[in-house]
Scaffold this active site. Structure first.
Site, PDB file in Angstrom:
ATOM      1  N   LYS A  33       6.165  21.940  47.453  1.00  0.00           N
ATOM      2  CA  LYS A  33       6.499  22.587  46.180  1.00  0.00           C
ATOM      3  C   LYS A  33       6.937  21.551  45.149  1.00  0.00           C
ATOM      4  CE  LYS A  33      10.728  24.495  45.587  1.00  0.00           C
ATOM      5  NZ  LYS A  33      11.466  24.021  44.391  1.00  0.00           N
ATOM      6  N   ASN A  34       7.880  20.700  45.526  1.00  0.00           N
ATOM      7  CA  ASN A  34       8.447  19.786  44.532  1.00  0.00           C
ATOM      8  C   ASN A  34       7.440  18.738  44.065  1.00  0.00           C
ATOM      9  OD1 ASN A  34      10.812  21.172  44.543  1.00  0.00           O
ATOM     10  ND2 ASN A  34      11.988  19.661  45.723  1.00  0.00           N
ATOM     11  N   CYS A  49      18.128  26.923  40.241  1.00  0.00           N
ATOM     12  CA  CYS A  49      19.165  27.290  41.195  1.00  0.00           C
ATOM     13  C   CYS A  49      20.544  26.973  40.631  1.00  0.00           C
ATOM     14  CB  CYS A  49      18.997  26.493  42.486  1.00  0.00           C
ATOM     15  SG  CYS A  49      17.678  27.069  43.525  1.00  0.00           S
ATOM     16  N   ARG A  78      23.755  20.005  36.574  1.00  0.00           N
ATOM     17  CA  ARG A  78      22.402  19.475  36.459  1.00  0.00           C
ATOM     18  C   ARG A  78      21.988  19.164  35.024  1.00  0.00           C
ATOM     19  NH1 ARG A  78      18.707  22.708  40.727  1.00  0.00           N
ATOM     20  NH2 ARG A  78      17.784  20.695  41.076  1.00  0.00           N
ATOM     21  N   PRO A  79      22.640  18.221  34.388  1.00  0.00           N
ATOM     22  CA  PRO A  79      22.282  17.854  33.017  1.00  0.00           C
ATOM     23  C   PRO A  79      20.952  17.083  32.950  1.00  0.00           C
ATOM     24  CG  PRO A  79      24.015  16.425  33.840  1.00  0.00           C
ATOM     25  CD  PRO A  79      23.724  17.405  34.932  1.00  0.00           C
ATOM     26  N   ASP A 134      18.421  19.135  50.052  1.00  0.00           N
ATOM     27  CA  ASP A 134      17.700  20.401  50.193  1.00  0.00           C
ATOM     28  C   ASP A 134      17.641  20.895  51.639  1.00  0.00           C
ATOM     29  OD1 ASP A 134      17.301  20.470  47.493  1.00  0.00           O
ATOM     30  OD2 ASP A 134      15.175  19.945  47.544  1.00  0.00           O
ATOM     31  N   ARG A 190      10.651  31.666  45.928  1.00  0.00           N
ATOM     32  CA  ARG A 190      10.394  30.538  45.037  1.00  0.00           C
ATOM     33  C   ARG A 190       9.906  29.338  45.829  1.00  0.00           C
ATOM     34  NH1 ARG A 190      15.304  28.646  42.242  1.00  0.00           N
ATOM     35  NH2 ARG A 190      13.770  27.023  41.934  1.00  0.00           N
TER      36      ARG A 190
HETATM   37  C1  UD1 Z   1      14.781  17.392  42.605  1.00  0.00           C
HETATM   38  C2  UD1 Z   1      14.254  18.525  43.458  1.00  0.00           C
HETATM   39  C3  UD1 Z   1      15.404  19.283  44.106  1.00  0.00           C
HETATM   40  C4  UD1 Z   1      16.302  18.323  44.868  1.00  0.00           C
HETATM   41  C5  UD1 Z   1      16.736  17.141  43.987  1.00  0.00           C
HETATM   42  C6  UD1 Z   1      17.495  16.078  44.759  1.00  0.00           C
HETATM   43  C7  UD1 Z   1      12.229  19.095  42.271  1.00  0.00           C
HETATM   44  C8  UD1 Z   1      11.481  20.103  41.475  1.00  0.00           C
HETATM   45  N1  UD1 Z   1      13.477  19.410  42.627  1.00  0.00           N
HETATM   46  O1  UD1 Z   1      15.564  17.997  41.567  1.00  0.00           O
HETATM   47  O2  UD1 Z   1      14.872  20.261  44.986  1.00  0.00           O
HETATM   48  O3  UD1 Z   1      17.444  19.008  45.325  1.00  0.00           O
HETATM   49  O4  UD1 Z   1      15.578  16.518  43.403  1.00  0.00           O
HETATM   50  O5  UD1 Z   1      16.725  15.582  45.796  1.00  0.00           O
HETATM   51  O6  UD1 Z   1      11.705  18.057  42.620  1.00  0.00           O
HETATM   52  N2  UD1 Z   1      21.434  14.425  37.170  1.00  0.00           N
HETATM   53  C9  UD1 Z   1      22.151  14.088  36.046  1.00  0.00           C
HETATM   54  N3  UD1 Z   1      21.481  13.840  34.884  1.00  0.00           N
HETATM   55  C10 UD1 Z   1      20.118  13.914  34.808  1.00  0.00           C
HETATM   56  C11 UD1 Z   1      19.382  14.249  35.965  1.00  0.00           C
HETATM   57  C12 UD1 Z   1      20.078  14.499  37.128  1.00  0.00           C
HETATM   58  O7  UD1 Z   1      23.374  14.012  36.082  1.00  0.00           O
HETATM   59  O8  UD1 Z   1      19.557  13.676  33.734  1.00  0.00           O
HETATM   60  C13 UD1 Z   1      22.161  14.714  38.438  1.00  0.00           C
HETATM   61  C14 UD1 Z   1      21.968  16.163  38.845  1.00  0.00           C
HETATM   62  O9  UD1 Z   1      22.886  17.005  38.198  1.00  0.00           O
HETATM   63  C15 UD1 Z   1      22.196  16.078  40.317  1.00  0.00           C
HETATM   64  C16 UD1 Z   1      21.628  14.712  40.704  1.00  0.00           C
HETATM   65  O10 UD1 Z   1      21.597  13.969  39.493  1.00  0.00           O
HETATM   66  O11 UD1 Z   1      23.569  16.111  40.616  1.00  0.00           O
HETATM   67  C17 UD1 Z   1      20.243  14.774  41.320  1.00  0.00           C
HETATM   68  O12 UD1 Z   1      19.344  15.310  40.403  1.00  0.00           O
HETATM   69  P1  UD1 Z   1      17.792  14.948  40.378  1.00  0.00           P
HETATM   70  O13 UD1 Z   1      17.496  13.858  41.351  1.00  0.00           O
HETATM   71  O14 UD1 Z   1      17.379  14.768  38.961  1.00  0.00           O
HETATM   72  O15 UD1 Z   1      17.172  16.301  40.920  1.00  0.00           O
HETATM   73  P2  UD1 Z   1      16.016  17.168  40.303  1.00  0.00           P
HETATM   74  O16 UD1 Z   1      14.870  16.289  39.883  1.00  0.00           O
HETATM   75  O17 UD1 Z   1      16.542  18.152  39.335  1.00  0.00           O
END
Ligand code: UD1
Length: 421
Positions: free
Chosen positions: A22-23, A118, A123-124, A308, A400
């Site tokens: 999915k991801n 979720c 998650r900024p 995850d 999902r």
């Molecule tokens: C992706 C995955 C999700 C998984 C996560 C971590 C997809 C669609 N989703 O989510 O299933 O749980 O990786 O392996 O691929 N963060 C910030 N600022 C940012 C971006 C992220 O502070 O601009 C923080 C997030 O709040 C979180 C952490 O970094 O605490 C990890 O986020 P990130 O690696 O970006 O995860 P996603 O890409 O959203």
């Protein structure tokens, strides 16, 4: 809203096929915006998140056609004239933010609503914004939308991320494929989904090196062309179903599974006393008699233990011999499954980002509620070995990210059914 009823007891035996990731797919689909020629993905999972991304891309003008029962997606970005990703679609799923980089690269401007998804923490998007600004974009937040523009086009740059965000890495890599000059992305995410995206972009003509390491080098090219790309297997679905026989007992082969997608997770299962073996067709997981051992788990970026799979691992450790400590370092607020597991008799104490799980001999079925995607499947897993019936409500979260969970688990002997309300 559907419910899933699981009746515990009984070992699981047989084979479970693992779907495409999915991801990975959610990052690959927006790559269709980077070319006027068709991008075709095969091994696509049939999930509501994929349908949501399809709807988002259509709203941007991409032609999206599902073929072969939805396992193949043919996308054409030729007429994609719209650069505004509306809140109505974006709010359904955080991964909608993955259109930001491609839209900027294509149109030199993008308006993307801040995402939903979720409820597992704040998650900024600051890291995405930081990286794209380094490439020359000007971005501001107005009325819940990120307004991005690159009046002089995107230009390659050296970018060091504060944290190896998966989504930010994907957005920056996609944007950089069409930027002028070379981008060096440091502290990049190393997840297998990044390698899959890079492989697809390379098949489209992009020049990318180092994906899978912490430094990715992208040499911008004039244009990308069409390609056909098979989506890699879903390591989170894989890990989830590896835990099914680990929890219920039995012997299950995960078709298409690969240990290299889950190195630390496989080590932890072995530590707990579960047998994991590579086979010609995938991975075989077996649990013989006796209780499993307690193990400590700390979620980390790849190749560490995936966040995850934390909820599902907790379901396993609820009945381990001794105390396990689970530490969540990626997301705050990701223990919402713990109170639900406690309704089933688990002994868990949560303090901040740490959960202490003292193993009990047996869980008992109960009505429980899914709060997010991975939490919902952890309750189903817990129900597999619990005494009596576990009724999991709000399973729309589950749909999902898991296709046909009742068929896949039912196929190896689990007593599981979906009821419509
Ligand atoms: C992706 C995955 C999700 C998984 C996560 C971590 C997809 C669609 N989703 O989510 O299933 O749980 O990786 O392996 O691929 N963060 C910030 N600022 C940012 C971006 C992220 O502070 O601009 C923080 C997030 O709040 C979180 C952490 O970094 O605490 C990890 O986020 P990130 O690696 O970006 O995860 P996603 O890409 O959203």
């Amino acid at each position: 809203m559907d419910k899933i009823i699981v009746t515990g007891g009984g070992a699981l035996n047989g084979q479970i096929p693992i779907a495409g990731a999915k991801n990975a797919c959610l990052a690959l689909m927006p790559a269709s915006l980077l070319s006027d020629e068709p991008l075709t993905l095969t091994n696509v999972p049939r999930l509501s998140d994929i349908a949501t991304m399809g709807a988002l891309l259509r709203s941007l003008g991409v032609e999206v056609a599902g073929l072969a029962d939805g396992r193949v997606l043919a996308m054409s970005g030729q007429g994609a004239e719209n650069h505004v990703a509306e809140y109505d679609i974006v709010r359904k799923m955080r991964a909608s933010n993955l259109v930001l980089g491609p839209l900027l690269a294509r149109h030199g401007r993008a308006v993307v609503s801040l995402p939903g998804g979720c409820a597992i923490g704040a998650r900024p998007m600051d890291i995405h914004v930081f990286g794209l600004e380094k490439l020359g974009a000007e971005i501001e937040l107005r009325e819940g939308y990120l307004h991005a523009g690159a009046p002089n086009g995107l230009k390659g740059a050296e970018i060091a991320l504060a944290f190896p965000s998966v989504g930010a890495t994907e957005n920056i890599v996609m944007a950089a494929t069409l930027a002028r000059g070379t981008t060096v992305l440091k502290n990049a995410a190393r997840e297998p989904e990044i390698c899959d995206l890079a492989a697809c972009l390379r098949a489209m003509g992009a020049q990318i090196e180092g994906a899978g390491s912490d430094t990715i080098v992208i040499k911008g090219v004039e244009r990308l062309h069409g390609a056909t790309h098979p989506v890699l297997p879903d390591r989170i679905e894989l890990g989830t179903y590896m835990l099914a026989p680990a929890i219920a007992g039995g012997d299950v082969e995960l078709l298409g599974g690969r240990a290299d997608l889950l190195p630390t997770f496989c080590e932890k299962l072995a530590e707990a006393g579960i047998t994991v073996e590579e086979t010609e067709a995938g991975l075989r997981v077996a649990r013989r008699n006796g209780r499993i051992r307690a193990v400590d788990v700390r979620t980390e970026v790849f190749p560490g233990f995936p966040t995850d799979l934390q909820a599902q691992m907790m379901a396993l450790l609820c009945t381990a011999d001794g105390e396990s400590v689970l530490e969540e370092t990626i997301f705050e607020n990701r223990f919402m499954h713990a109170p639900e597991l406690m309704r089933m008799g688990a002994d868990i104490e949560v303090q901040g980002g740490t959960a202490r799980v003292r193993g009990v001999r047996r869980l008992k079925g109960a009505p429980v509620m899914a709060t997010d995607l991975r939490a919902s499947v952890s309750l189903i897993l817990a129900g597999l070995a619990a005494e009596g019936e576990t009724v999991v409500s709000r399973v729309y979260h589950l749909d999902r990210g898991y296709e046909h969970v009742e068929q896949k688990l039912g196929g190896v002997g689990a007593r599981i059914e979906r009821v419509k309300e």
